[in-house]
Design a protein around this motif. Structure first.
Motif, PDB file in Angstrom:
ATOM      1  N   VAL A  90      38.898  51.490  98.612  1.00 39.89           N
ATOM      2  CA  VAL A  90      38.683  49.864  98.679  1.00 39.89           C
ATOM      3  C   VAL A  90      37.363  49.633  97.707  1.00 39.89           C
ATOM      4  O   VAL A  90      37.233  50.264  97.282  1.00 39.89           O
ATOM      5  N   LYS A  91      37.878  48.335  97.175  1.00 44.68           N
ATOM      6  CA  LYS A  91      36.667  47.423  96.399  1.00 44.68           C
ATOM      7  C   LYS A  91      35.356  46.583  97.577  1.00 44.68           C
ATOM      8  O   LYS A  91      35.910  46.356  97.974  1.00 44.68           O
ATOM      9  N   LEU A  92      34.439  47.346  97.209  1.00 45.85           N
ATOM     10  CA  LEU A  92      33.236  46.999  97.764  1.00 45.85           C
ATOM     11  C   LEU A  92      32.905  45.300  97.310  1.00 45.85           C
ATOM     12  O   LEU A  92      32.331  45.349  95.824  1.00 45.85           O
ATOM     13  N   PHE A  93      33.262  44.504  97.523  1.00 46.33           N
ATOM     14  CA  PHE A  93      32.722  43.417  96.448  1.00 46.33           C
ATOM     15  C   PHE A  93      32.517  41.929  97.251  1.00 46.33           C
ATOM     16  O   PHE A  93      33.001  42.269  98.420  1.00 46.33           O
ATOM     17  N   PRO A  94      31.167  41.750  97.148  1.00 54.19           N
ATOM     18  CA  PRO A  94      30.644  41.884  95.901  1.00 54.19           C
ATOM     19  C   PRO A  94      29.351  42.655  96.588  1.00 54.19           C
ATOM     20  O   PRO A  94      28.806  42.375  97.567  1.00 54.19           O
ATOM     21  N   ALA A  95      29.017  44.068  95.673  1.00 52.02           N
ATOM     22  CA  ALA A  95      28.537  45.281  95.969  1.00 52.02           C
ATOM     23  C   ALA A  95      26.836  44.498  95.964  1.00 52.02           C
ATOM     24  O   ALA A  95      26.858  44.695  97.681  1.00 52.02           O
ATOM     25  N   GLU A  96      26.482  44.219  95.058  1.00 51.60           N
ATOM     26  CA  GLU A  96      24.749  44.108  95.212  1.00 51.60           C
ATOM     27  C   GLU A  96      24.787  43.319  95.834  1.00 51.60           C
ATOM     28  O   GLU A  96      23.857  42.725  96.885  1.00 51.60           O
ATOM     29  N   PRO A  97      25.388  42.004  96.089  1.00 47.98           N
ATOM     30  CA  PRO A  97      25.119  40.051  97.379  1.00 47.98           C
ATOM     31  C   PRO A  97      25.382  40.800  98.564  1.00 47.98           C
ATOM     32  O   PRO A  97      24.245  40.293  99.420  1.00 47.98           O
ATOM     33  N   LEU A  98      25.788  41.347  99.131  1.00 48.18           N
ATOM     34  CA  LEU A  98      26.545  42.396  99.601  1.00 48.18           C
ATOM     35  C   LEU A  98      24.824  43.245 100.440  1.00 48.18           C
ATOM     36  O   LEU A  98      25.474  43.310 102.112  1.00 48.18           O
ATOM     37  N   GLY A 158      23.879  46.142  99.034  1.00 50.19           N
ATOM     38  CA  GLY A 158      24.426  47.380  97.121  1.00 50.19           C
ATOM     39  C   GLY A 158      24.878  48.635  98.549  1.00 50.19           C
ATOM     40  O   GLY A 158      25.325  48.871  99.483  1.00 50.19           O
ATOM     41  N   ILE A 159      24.008  49.594  98.240  1.00 43.30           N
ATOM     42  CA  ILE A 159      23.647  51.429  98.208  1.00 43.30           C
ATOM     43  C   ILE A 159      23.369  50.719 100.200  1.00 43.30           C
ATOM     44  O   ILE A 159      24.198  52.038 100.698  1.00 43.30           O
ATOM     45  N   PRO A 207      32.845  50.781  94.488  1.00 47.19           N
ATOM     46  CA  PRO A 207      31.575  48.827  94.500  1.00 47.19           C
ATOM     47  C   PRO A 207      31.885  48.075  93.554  1.00 47.19           C
ATOM     48  O   PRO A 207      31.716  48.332  92.094  1.00 47.19           O
ATOM     49  N   THR A 208      31.655  46.506  93.198  1.00 45.61           N
ATOM     50  CA  THR A 208      32.375  45.843  91.923  1.00 45.61           C
ATOM     51  C   THR A 208      31.631  45.061  92.317  1.00 45.61           C
ATOM     52  O   THR A 208      31.672  44.374  93.344  1.00 45.61           O
ATOM     53  N   GLY A 209      30.688  43.684  91.438  1.00 44.99           N
ATOM     54  CA  GLY A 209      29.868  43.041  91.536  1.00 44.99           C
ATOM     55  C   GLY A 209      28.691  42.737  91.600  1.00 44.99           C
ATOM     56  O   GLY A 209      27.768  43.159  92.373  1.00 44.99           O
TER      57      GLY A 209
END
Length: 210
Positions: free
Chosen positions: A129-137, A139-140, A157-159
């Motif tokens: 799956v794509k973790l989106f939006p990765a950083e606003p959510l 991140g790591i 991860p994308t975004g």
């Protein structure tokens, strides 16, 4: 749809340049710049009227596996694959998009932001799956929190991911690949800075192989 299938399409790369290309005339030089910089794949977002033509033009470059991103419907997925897309990416989870991609035999990477969405993806037979939006959510930290209860799931991860964060994400054992748009921004394309795109791509590829 397994991580193995997507990895095969991506030709082993762990870096996915995410592109919004409003001008078809830039598609060929963009593909050249990415490939010369060492990229093996690219995701063309379906956010512009000419996205299908851009996919076709970039897919003609033998060095790139081109996919379609921001796919919101089964009809879009069908058009994307007809245009030459070898994988499909969505910002969220949609059963009809997943079913159409399965019918067409192409890997699909739906976006998820919660454990509930991830469980729906697993129930549909997906393990990537794509973790989106990765950083606003988050991140790591969020990535690790979601990965813990779901062994075997791989993430893209994308975004909001930037060049300095690429290595950190790729160090996570659950991360298959990382999507990012910093290598070819609207500004680069607007001024025809394909050398800048090549340079940033080469730097990102180097980071992704450390």
């Amino acid at each position: 749809m397994s991580a193995t299938g997507l990895a095969q399409v991506l030709a082993g790369t762990r870096l996915v340049p995410v592109l919004t290309v409003p001008d078809l005339a830039t598609a060929a030089p963009l593909a050249d710049a990415l490939a010369t910089g060492g990229a093996r794949c690219a995701e063309v977002t379906f956010r512009t009227p000419g996205a299908e033509q851009v996919v076709t033009a970039m897919a003609a470059h033998s060095g790139l596996a081109v996919g379609a991103g921001t796919v919101l419907s089964a009809e879009q997925a069908e058009r994307a694959v007809a245009a030459g897309a070898r994988f499909v990416v969505s910002p969220g989870f949609d059963e009809q998009v997943v079913a159409k991609c399965r019918e067409l035999g192409v890997p699909v990477v739906p976006g998820i932001a919660t454990a509930t969405e991830l469980m729906r993806a697993l129930r549909a037979g997906l393990d990537t799956v794509k973790l989106f939006p990765a950083e606003p959510l988050g991140g790591i930290r969020t990535l690790r929190a979601l990965a813990a209860p779901f062994p075997g799931v791989r993430f893209v991860p994308t975004g909001g991911v930037s060049a300095p964060r690429l290595t950190e994400y790729l160090a996570e054992p659950t991360v298959l690949a990382v999507g990012g748009s910093w290598m070819a921004t609207a500004s680069h394309l607007g001024r025809g800075d394909f050398e800048g795109i090549r340079r940033l791509t080469a730097e990102a590829v180097e980071r992704s192989t450390r």
